[in-house]
Scaffold this active site. Structure first.
Site, short mmCIF file in Angstrom:
data_model
loop_
_atom_site.label_atom_id
_atom_site.label_comp_id
_atom_site.label_asym_id
_atom_site.label_seq_id
_atom_site.Cartn_x
_atom_site.Cartn_y
_atom_site.Cartn_z
N ASN A 67 0.87 -1.18 0.00
CA ASN A 67 0.00 0.00 0.00
C ASN A 67 0.91 1.23 0.00
OD1 ASN A 67 -1.78 2.05 0.47
ND2 ASN A 67 -2.44 1.34 2.49
N TRP A 68 1.02 1.84 -1.16
CA TRP A 68 1.95 2.96 -1.30
C TRP A 68 1.39 4.26 -0.70
CZ3 TRP A 68 3.89 2.23 -7.11
CH2 TRP A 68 4.55 0.99 -7.19
N LYS A 69 0.14 4.24 -0.32
CA LYS A 69 -0.51 5.42 0.29
C LYS A 69 -0.28 6.66 -0.59
CE LYS A 69 -0.19 3.16 4.74
NZ LYS A 69 -0.12 3.24 6.19
N HIS A 101 -9.52 1.12 4.93
CA HIS A 101 -8.23 1.29 5.60
C HIS A 101 -8.41 2.21 6.81
CE1 HIS A 101 -4.11 2.47 6.41
NE2 HIS A 101 -3.76 1.36 5.80
N GLU A 105 -6.75 4.60 7.89
CA GLU A 105 -6.57 6.03 7.62
C GLU A 105 -7.84 6.62 7.01
OE1 GLU A 105 -2.92 5.40 5.52
OE2 GLU A 105 -2.02 4.84 7.43
N GLU A 152 -5.25 -4.80 10.55
CA GLU A 152 -4.24 -3.75 10.73
C GLU A 152 -4.52 -3.01 12.03
OE1 GLU A 152 -2.35 -2.70 6.65
OE2 GLU A 152 -3.98 -1.31 7.06
N GLY A 159 2.58 2.45 10.74
CA GLY A 159 3.50 3.57 10.58
C GLY A 159 4.21 3.97 11.86
N SER A 186 3.56 -1.99 10.31
CA SER A 186 5.01 -2.05 10.53
C SER A 186 5.62 -3.40 10.16
CB SER A 186 5.35 -1.67 11.97
OG SER A 186 4.95 -0.32 12.22
N GLY A 193 5.04 1.37 4.69
CA GLY A 193 6.37 1.98 4.51
C GLY A 193 7.37 1.09 3.79
P1 13P Z 1 3.08 0.50 7.68
O1 13P Z 1 3.61 -0.80 7.09
O2 13P Z 1 3.79 1.72 7.17
O3 13P Z 1 2.95 0.43 9.15
O4 13P Z 1 1.57 0.65 7.10
C1 13P Z 1 0.71 -0.42 7.20
C2 13P Z 1 -0.51 -0.11 6.41
O5 13P Z 1 -1.27 0.77 6.76
C3 13P Z 1 -0.75 -0.88 5.19
O6 13P Z 1 -2.02 -0.64 4.69
#
Ligand code: 13P
Length: 257
Positions: free
Chosen positions: A9-11, A95, A97, A167, A173, A213, A235
């Site tokens: 997930n490159w966000k 997600h 976020e 998650e 993150g 993470s 990340g």
């Molecule tokens: P991180 O791997 O940066 O913690 O993010 C996880 C995530 O939200 C994947 O969708």
């Protein structure tokens, strides 16, 4: 046996050139891990460029969100049909976020899940508790509420075609990864919810990814858990070597179910 599934997930990261470079680097080596399903989920504006870099080979393409309506006056939104048109097979829905920053509810996620499935996209449906919820002992209640709300109204057959991502919000993150036992406990709960709501065959078919993470140095022990079928990586998916190391860990972690 469920095929491991690692998705990046490159966000809201990278620019067009960097997105194409990253996809190209991943595609160059993904074929080495034939036992693992791999997908990347770039920002929607780069989906088409990344689709071009991937070609029709070993790496899948996913979007990070969509709207539930098929078309019309919904300024700024994208439909499932548009994502298919760009070459997507997957879409991340709910997600944390989007739930916590953009205010998405279980009802919103549920409408999107139905629209994605109707269009032929595989939804990756995210659930996860906050730190406060975990510390209050409410993890199972929260996960079960998100599960029930986000997946309401799916037939057994539709449910068998989804992917779930657990998650924990406190692990996203933050560098604070869930321990393998913490992850497995929730994944097993989710598997039981699938059995209870649908049936044994559906529960055995659905892949449950862990996200939060995930890094090359913790992926193996997470993926070794019986009910952890893959990872949704944030990340560490932005560096080809790290992401591929996680894919390699998945290739080495297949346990019979
Ligand atoms: P991180 O791997 O940066 O913690 O993010 C996880 C995530 O939200 C994947 O969708």
């Amino acid at each position: 046996m469920r095929r491991p599934f690692i998705a990046g997930n490159w966000k809201m990261n990278l620019d067009r050139a960097a997105a194409v470079d990253l996809a190209t680097a991943i595609v160059a080596r993904a074929g080495e891990f034939a036992a693992v399903d791999v997908a990347v989920c770039p920002p929607s504006v780069y989906l088409e460029a990344v689709a071009g870099a991937i070609g029709k080979v070993t790496v899948g393409l996913g979007a990070q969100n969509m709207y539930h309506e098929a078309k019309g006056a919904f300024t700024g939104e994208l439909s499932a049909g548009m994502l298919l048109d760009l070459g997507c097979q997957f879409v991340i829905l709910g997600h944390s976020e989007r739930r916590h920053i953009l205010g998405e509810t279980d009802e919103d996620v549920n409408r999107k899940v139905h629209a994605a499935l109707a269009a032929g996209l595989t939804p990756i449906v995210c659930v996860g508790e906050t730190l406060d919820e975990r510390e209050a002992g409410d993890t199972t209640t929260v996960i079960s509420r998100q599960f029930d709300g986000s997946l309401a109204g799916l037939s057994d057959e539709q449910a068998a075609g989804i992917v779930i991502a657990y998650e924990p919000v406190w692990a996203i993150g933050t560098g604070k990864v869930a321990t393998p036992d913490q992850a497995e406990e929730v994944h097993l709960d989710l598997r039981k919810m699938l059995t209870g709501r649908y049936n044994e065959a559906t529960a055995e078919a659905v892949r449950i990814q862990y996200g939060g993470s995930v890094k090359p140095d913790n992926a193996s022990e997470l993926l070794a858990q019986a009910n952890v079928d893959g990872a949704l990586v944030g990340g560490a998916s932005l560096k080809a070597d790290d992401f591929l190391a996680i894919v390699a860990a998945a290739a080495g972690s297949q346990t019979p179910v």
